[in-house]
Design a protein around this motif. Structure first.
Motif, short mmCIF file in Angstrom:
data_model
loop_
_atom_site.label_atom_id
_atom_site.label_comp_id
_atom_site.label_asym_id
_atom_site.label_seq_id
_atom_site.Cartn_x
_atom_site.Cartn_y
_atom_site.Cartn_z
N GLY A 35 -3.49 12.38 -7.99
CA GLY A 35 -4.44 11.84 -7.02
C GLY A 35 -5.82 12.45 -7.17
N LEU A 36 -5.89 13.75 -7.48
CA LEU A 36 -7.19 14.40 -7.66
C LEU A 36 -7.95 13.82 -8.84
CD1 LEU A 36 -9.18 16.63 -6.87
CD2 LEU A 36 -7.89 18.21 -8.31
N PHE A 37 -7.25 13.63 -9.97
CA PHE A 37 -7.92 13.05 -11.13
C PHE A 37 -8.33 11.60 -10.86
CE2 PHE A 37 -5.99 16.56 -13.54
CZ PHE A 37 -7.08 16.94 -14.30
N LEU A 38 -7.50 10.84 -10.16
CA LEU A 38 -7.87 9.48 -9.81
C LEU A 38 -9.11 9.45 -8.92
CD1 LEU A 38 -4.44 7.70 -9.19
CD2 LEU A 38 -6.07 7.26 -11.03
N VAL A 39 -9.18 10.37 -7.98
CA VAL A 39 -10.35 10.43 -7.10
C VAL A 39 -11.62 10.71 -7.91
CG1 VAL A 39 -11.45 11.81 -5.30
CG2 VAL A 39 -9.11 11.04 -5.00
N LEU A 40 -11.54 11.65 -8.85
CA LEU A 40 -12.73 11.99 -9.64
C LEU A 40 -13.19 10.82 -10.49
CD1 LEU A 40 -11.84 15.63 -10.77
CD2 LEU A 40 -13.32 14.91 -8.92
N PHE A 41 -12.27 10.22 -11.25
CA PHE A 41 -12.65 9.12 -12.12
C PHE A 41 -13.11 7.90 -11.33
CE2 PHE A 41 -10.16 11.54 -15.25
CZ PHE A 41 -10.99 11.46 -16.35
N THR A 42 -12.39 7.58 -10.26
CA THR A 42 -12.75 6.39 -9.48
C THR A 42 -14.10 6.59 -8.81
OG1 THR A 42 -10.39 6.10 -9.06
CG2 THR A 42 -11.90 4.75 -7.78
N THR A 43 -14.36 7.78 -8.30
CA THR A 43 -15.66 8.04 -7.67
C THR A 43 -16.79 7.90 -8.67
OG1 THR A 43 -14.60 9.58 -6.14
CG2 THR A 43 -16.98 9.72 -6.36
N PRO A 84 -6.18 7.54 -3.20
CA PRO A 84 -7.35 8.03 -3.94
C PRO A 84 -8.50 7.04 -4.02
CG PRO A 84 -5.34 8.60 -5.10
CD PRO A 84 -4.95 7.68 -3.98
N MET A 85 -8.19 5.74 -4.10
CA MET A 85 -9.27 4.75 -4.16
C MET A 85 -10.06 4.74 -2.85
SD MET A 85 -9.04 0.66 -4.86
CE MET A 85 -8.33 0.40 -3.23
N LEU A 86 -9.36 4.80 -1.71
CA LEU A 86 -10.07 4.81 -0.42
C LEU A 86 -10.90 6.09 -0.25
CD1 LEU A 86 -7.26 3.37 1.89
CD2 LEU A 86 -9.24 2.18 0.94
N ILE A 87 -10.34 7.22 -0.66
CA ILE A 87 -11.11 8.47 -0.60
C ILE A 87 -12.33 8.39 -1.52
CG2 ILE A 87 -11.03 10.95 -1.05
CD1 ILE A 87 -8.12 10.93 -0.22
N SER A 88 -12.17 7.75 -2.68
CA SER A 88 -13.30 7.60 -3.60
C SER A 88 -14.40 6.74 -3.00
CB SER A 88 -12.81 6.99 -4.91
OG SER A 88 -11.86 7.84 -5.54
N LEU A 89 -14.02 5.72 -2.24
CA LEU A 89 -15.03 4.91 -1.57
C LEU A 89 -15.85 5.75 -0.59
CD1 LEU A 89 -13.18 1.54 -0.87
CD2 LEU A 89 -15.16 1.90 -2.34
N LEU A 90 -15.17 6.62 0.15
CA LEU A 90 -15.90 7.50 1.08
C LEU A 90 -16.84 8.44 0.32
CD1 LEU A 90 -13.06 8.46 3.59
CD2 LEU A 90 -14.89 6.79 3.92
N LEU A 91 -16.34 9.03 -0.76
CA LEU A 91 -17.19 9.93 -1.54
C LEU A 91 -18.35 9.19 -2.20
CD1 LEU A 91 -14.46 12.17 -3.23
CD2 LEU A 91 -15.89 12.71 -1.25
N ALA A 140 0.83 -1.21 0.00
CA ALA A 140 0.00 0.00 0.00
C ALA A 140 0.86 1.26 0.00
CB ALA A 140 -0.93 0.00 1.21
N ASP A 141 2.00 1.22 0.70
CA ASP A 141 2.90 2.37 0.69
C ASP A 141 3.52 2.59 -0.69
OD1 ASP A 141 4.44 4.49 2.11
OD2 ASP A 141 6.14 3.19 1.62
N ILE A 142 3.88 1.49 -1.36
CA ILE A 142 4.44 1.62 -2.70
C ILE A 142 3.39 2.18 -3.67
CG2 ILE A 142 5.38 0.33 -4.66
CD1 ILE A 142 6.67 -1.56 -2.68
N LEU A 143 2.17 1.71 -3.54
CA LEU A 143 1.07 2.14 -4.43
C LEU A 143 0.20 3.19 -3.78
CD1 LEU A 143 0.02 -1.40 -5.71
CD2 LEU A 143 1.53 0.23 -6.85
N ALA A 144 0.80 4.03 -2.94
CA ALA A 144 0.01 5.04 -2.22
C ALA A 144 -0.69 5.99 -3.16
CB ALA A 144 0.91 5.81 -1.25
N VAL A 145 -0.09 6.29 -4.32
CA VAL A 145 -0.72 7.21 -5.27
C VAL A 145 -2.03 6.65 -5.79
CG1 VAL A 145 -0.36 8.46 -7.43
CG2 VAL A 145 1.56 8.09 -5.89
N VAL A 146 -2.17 5.32 -5.78
CA VAL A 146 -3.40 4.69 -6.26
C VAL A 146 -4.31 4.30 -5.10
CG1 VAL A 146 -4.33 2.75 -7.57
CG2 VAL A 146 -2.21 3.85 -8.31
N VAL A 147 -3.71 3.78 -4.02
CA VAL A 147 -4.51 3.26 -2.91
C VAL A 147 -5.26 4.38 -2.19
CG1 VAL A 147 -4.40 2.06 -0.70
CG2 VAL A 147 -3.03 1.24 -2.63
#
Length: 423
Positions: free
Chosen positions: A219-227, A95-102, A86-93
């Motif tokens: 991370g912002l773009f990942l959050v938007l698309f993943t959400t 935003p994905m967790l934040i997207s789940l909350l959103l 998760a630390d290595i893939l923090a840029v992906v992990v």
């Protein structure tokens, strides 16, 4: 064939027919069941194997402790491996967790639009754009209020510093003006030296700043698309992941996933409602007391409510400090009483009623989760730690529960046999 032979053959046929009678077979089976089975023969003494638990060389307590130890080490290694990935893939992990909350926060709105016969893709896009617009408008208003309130706060701080200087000079300390000026000059120089950039490391600082900016933008773009895709295809994504599991694990994981999602939705809804009540209550008190930066402080209280216990404490302490610096100690005490009253209302009334048993987590577990999240991922870790614990708690509890068996129909009464046996 003689008459006697025919009679004997007929008797044998009748006897075979009687032996094949099902009622006689049942009588024989019942007679054998009622008989006590013969006791098993004891095995020979030479064939008995020694019981490993009865080995006097190693105590049983040590064996149990060693069993727990290696299993604990295996679980710890698995957890460390997951955290390392998760630390290595923090840029992906992250935003994905934040997207789940959103997604948990915005999914009810998408469902409402879908029930109004709006296509799911269009409904998800509309809700996402409306949410972004709302957040942008609120941030703009808060920033403008902060910019307008900073001059008043600075003037109040200057008056407070002058009051401290006067007290140090005319109070019980009886300091000279030169000593007071020297103290504040040293303090100002220390702050300036700490904030000053080293010319030799200017390039490194610029590189680090550019990297942080790119990472944040990604991370912002990942959050938007993943959400967006979580709101549109969340059920299909979960079914696809469940489909890769063995057949025996499909049904338990479906139940655990549904329970975890309900827990996350309940947590997000309750947290937002509690945050709004905290922000309105404390913000109204700050406005009535004419504390500088009342609106930005209310926004800080709202954001701090998303980190249970710790966030409310920190945001309340900041409000008290601003009231102390910007006004006087009486106002600071009133703000402190207001913050404590709102926190007691939140902890004893709002959260138990709104969250209920779906996300019931012990306060000690909340504090430990927030502390671990801060250590592992900073502010983002503190934000996602408690909902992650709530989701895992609901999923594990559902996996431990045995599914209730389906209702079975009562068997119909058997009709009596048509034939009768007479003695």
């Amino acid at each position: 064939m003689s008459r006697l032979g025919r009679t004997s053959a007929r008797a044998r046929q009748v006897w075979r027919a009687l032996r094949k009678n099902p009622y006689l077979e049942r009588v024989e089976q019942a007679r054998h069941r009622n008989e006590d089975p013969p006791p098993p023969e004891p095995p020979p003494v030479d064939d008995l194997e020694p019981d490993p638990e009865a080995d006097p060389g190693i105590p049983r307590s040590l064996k149990v402790a060693s069993s727990w130890a290696w299993r604990t080490l295996v679980i710890a290694a698995a957890v460390i491996g997951v955290l390392y990935l998760a630390d290595i893939l923090a840029v992906v992990v992250i935003p994905m967790l934040i997207s789940l909350l959103l997604a948990a926060m915005l999914q009810p709105l998408v469902a409402l639009l879908v029930r109004a016969h709006i296509p799911r893709s269009l409904a998800a896009a509309v809700v996402l754009v409306a949410g972004l617009g709302t957040v942008a408008g609120v941030l703009t208003y808060v920033i403008n209020q902060f910019i307008e309130g900073v001059p008043e706060l600075v003037a109040n701080v200057q008056r407070g510093v002058q009051t401290i200087q006067t007290w140090a000079k005319e109070g019980p300390l009886h300091l000279e003006q030169a000593q007071i000026d020297n103290f504040f000059k040293q303090l100002s120089d220390s702050i300036s030296n700490w904030l000053a950039a080293d010319p030799t490391s200017a390039a490194e600082t610029a590189g680090v700043t550019l990297g942080v900016a790119l990472t944040t933008l990604t991370g912002l773009f990942l959050v938007l698309f993943t959400t967006f895709f979580f709101m549109r295809d969340g059920r299909r994504i979960w079914n696809f992941l469940i489909g890769m599991l063995p057949t025996a694990a499909t049904e338990p994981m479906v139940r655990a996933g549904n329970a975890s999602w309900r827990s996350l939705v309940s947590y997000v809804r309750a947290t937002i409602l509690v945050a709004v009540i905290d922000a309105v209550g404390i913000g109204a008190g700050l406005v009535l007391l004419k504390v500088p930066l009342a609106i930005p402080l209310a926004a800080l209280v709202f954001l701090g409510a998303f980190v249970p216990i710790v966030g409310a404490t920190v945001s309340g302490a900041v409000a008290v400090l601003v009231a102390l610096v910007g006004d006087d100690w009486v106002t600071a005490l009133i703000v402190l009483g207001l913050v404590l009253a709102v926190q007691q209302l939140e902890g004893n009334v709002l959260q138990p009623i709104l969250m209920g048993r779906a996300v019931s987590i012990h306060p000690l577990a909340v504090v430990l989760a927030v502390g671990a999240g801060v250590v592992l991922a900073g502010i983002i870790g503190a934000l996602i730690a408690v909902p992650l614990v709530a989701v895992l708690n609901a999923g594990v509890r559902q996996l431990r529960m045995k599914p209730s068996p389906p209702p079975t129909e009562e068997p119909a009464e058997e009709s009596p046999p048509t034939g009768t046996v007479t003695a």
